[in-house]
Design a protein around this motif. Structure first.
Motif, mmCIF file in Angstrom:
data_model
loop_
_atom_site.group_PDB
_atom_site.id
_atom_site.type_symbol
_atom_site.label_atom_id
_atom_site.label_comp_id
_atom_site.label_asym_id
_atom_site.label_seq_id
_atom_site.Cartn_x
_atom_site.Cartn_y
_atom_site.Cartn_z
ATOM 1 N N THR A 26 0.994 -1.359 -0.324
ATOM 2 C CA THR A 26 -0.180 -0.365 0.095
ATOM 3 C C THR A 26 0.596 1.391 -0.191
ATOM 4 O O THR A 26 1.780 1.366 0.826
ATOM 5 C CB THR A 26 -1.262 0.120 1.288
ATOM 6 N N THR A 27 0.700 1.856 -1.080
ATOM 7 C CA THR A 27 1.280 3.603 -0.619
ATOM 8 C C THR A 27 0.716 4.097 -1.404
ATOM 9 O O THR A 27 -0.302 4.102 -2.176
ATOM 10 C CB THR A 27 2.754 3.870 -2.003
ATOM 11 N N LEU A 28 1.224 5.944 -1.424
ATOM 12 C CA LEU A 28 -0.019 6.835 -1.929
ATOM 13 C C LEU A 28 1.010 7.036 -2.809
ATOM 14 O O LEU A 28 2.056 7.791 -2.615
ATOM 15 C CB LEU A 28 -0.497 7.669 -0.550
ATOM 16 N N GLY A 84 -1.095 16.402 -8.870
ATOM 17 C CA GLY A 84 -2.602 17.082 -7.735
ATOM 18 C C GLY A 84 -3.702 16.077 -8.178
ATOM 19 O O GLY A 84 -4.493 15.664 -7.343
ATOM 20 N N ILE A 85 -3.290 14.834 -8.149
ATOM 21 C CA ILE A 85 -3.989 13.603 -8.494
ATOM 22 C C ILE A 85 -3.910 12.507 -7.428
ATOM 23 O O ILE A 85 -2.148 11.978 -7.429
ATOM 24 C CB ILE A 85 -4.779 12.595 -9.574
ATOM 25 N N ASN A 86 -4.802 11.724 -6.070
ATOM 26 C CA ASN A 86 -4.215 11.080 -5.361
ATOM 27 C C ASN A 86 -3.817 9.733 -5.154
ATOM 28 O O ASN A 86 -5.880 9.955 -5.646
ATOM 29 C CB ASN A 86 -4.931 11.755 -4.305
ATOM 30 N N ILE A 87 -3.320 8.684 -5.476
ATOM 31 C CA ILE A 87 -4.279 6.970 -5.896
ATOM 32 C C ILE A 87 -3.053 6.014 -4.747
ATOM 33 O O ILE A 87 -1.588 6.665 -3.784
ATOM 34 C CB ILE A 87 -2.961 7.341 -7.291
ATOM 35 N N LEU A 88 -4.210 5.386 -4.500
ATOM 36 C CA LEU A 88 -3.157 4.548 -3.699
ATOM 37 C C LEU A 88 -2.603 3.015 -4.315
ATOM 38 O O LEU A 88 -4.257 2.496 -5.163
ATOM 39 C CB LEU A 88 -4.373 3.955 -2.372
#
Length: 272
Positions: free
Chosen positions: A25-27, A32-36
């Motif tokens: 699990t990384t962020l 400007g877009i947040n991805i998990l």
């Protein structure tokens, strides 16, 4: 580990960053877009809440402290990578787009996730300035005794305006790393697994060890290696804290500068 309060992540609207939450699990923050990636906040990675591999270290950031999650990437459907309790919590809070391999959509829709896109290898999906490409790995899938390899597994290339990030998911070593590099010749950050590797007779086909992770990194021709898939769940025989020293040694043997390795603590963020 570090406990990340999320404030710096919530205010970051443009800079490339990678935060290691734990396991795979990384962020990833890009354009400007947040991805998990492969999010799991559960105490166990198991079909049952009271038995199965238990968390050795807690998540490095709480779900309540995350910035708004726009996209979730699921590499494959194993319990430590597709954790339904976590996904339901993230759906309730953020309603993200979920990208995953062929055959996984029904499972997720049945659990209440609403925006799920299945992808074949080399298929692309665009969101804003980003292009997501589902890329091959050497692995397998299955959540029970009778569904092995019925859904597709893979990895992801995230291509932004200026930077490119690769998330490997789970994989053994194979020529697919060279093929990915030939199609994406300017990878900035490669997020690669270095744990759950022993015994090799069992794990070699599906999990790269530190030496193979470095070889994969070299094949990808990436600038930075962010290691993951260790220090979180006890899934194999090697000591939990051994993968990073072994990776450093493999990089030294390969003539790669140790400055290319970004061994984040759980909860730590790196801004590139």
């Amino acid at each position: 580990m570090l406990k990340n309060d999320g404030k710096q992540l919530q205010s970051n609207l443009s800079q490339l960053s990678v935060t290691w939450v734990g396991h795979a699990t990384t962020l990833v923050q890009i354009d400007g877009i947040n991805i998990l990636t492969d999010p799991i906040w559960s105490e166990r990675c198991s079909p049952l809440s009271f038995v199965g591999p238990k968390r050795y270290t807690p998540p490095g950031i709480s779900i309540s402290d995350l910035p708004k999650i726009d996209v979730i990437l699921l590499s494959h459907n194993h319990y430590d990578h597709t954790d339904l309790p976590t996904l339901k919590r993230l759906e309730e809070k953020f309603h993200p787009l979920v990208l995953t391999g062929l055959g996984n959509r029904k499972l997720l829709l049945d659990e209440g996730l609403q925006n799920v896109k299945e992808m074949d290898w080399w298929e692309e999906w665009k969101l804003g300035s980003l292009q997501f490409t589902f890329t091959p790995t050497q692995h397998f899938s299955g959540r029970g005794l009778l569904d092995r390899d019925e859904t597709l597994w893979g990895s992801f290339v995230i291509s932004g305006k200026q930077e490119t990030v690769y998330f490997a998911g789970d994989t053994g070593y194979y020529s697919h790393f060279q093929e990915i590099a030939s199609r994406f010749p300017k990878i900035d950050v490669a997020i690669l697994p270095i744990g759950a590797t022993e015994p090799r007779w069992l794990m070699e086909p599906v999990h790269v060890d530190p030496k193979e992770a470095v070889r994969s990194f070299s094949d990808l021709k990436a600038k930075f290696l962010v290691p993951m898939h260790y220090m979180t769940f006890v899934l194999s025989d090697e000591p939990l804290d051994s993968p990073v020293p072994r990776t450093k040694e493999a990089m030294k043997e390969s003539g790669i500068s140790e400055s290319a390795l970004v061994p984040l603590k759980i909860g730590e963020s790196r801004f590139f």
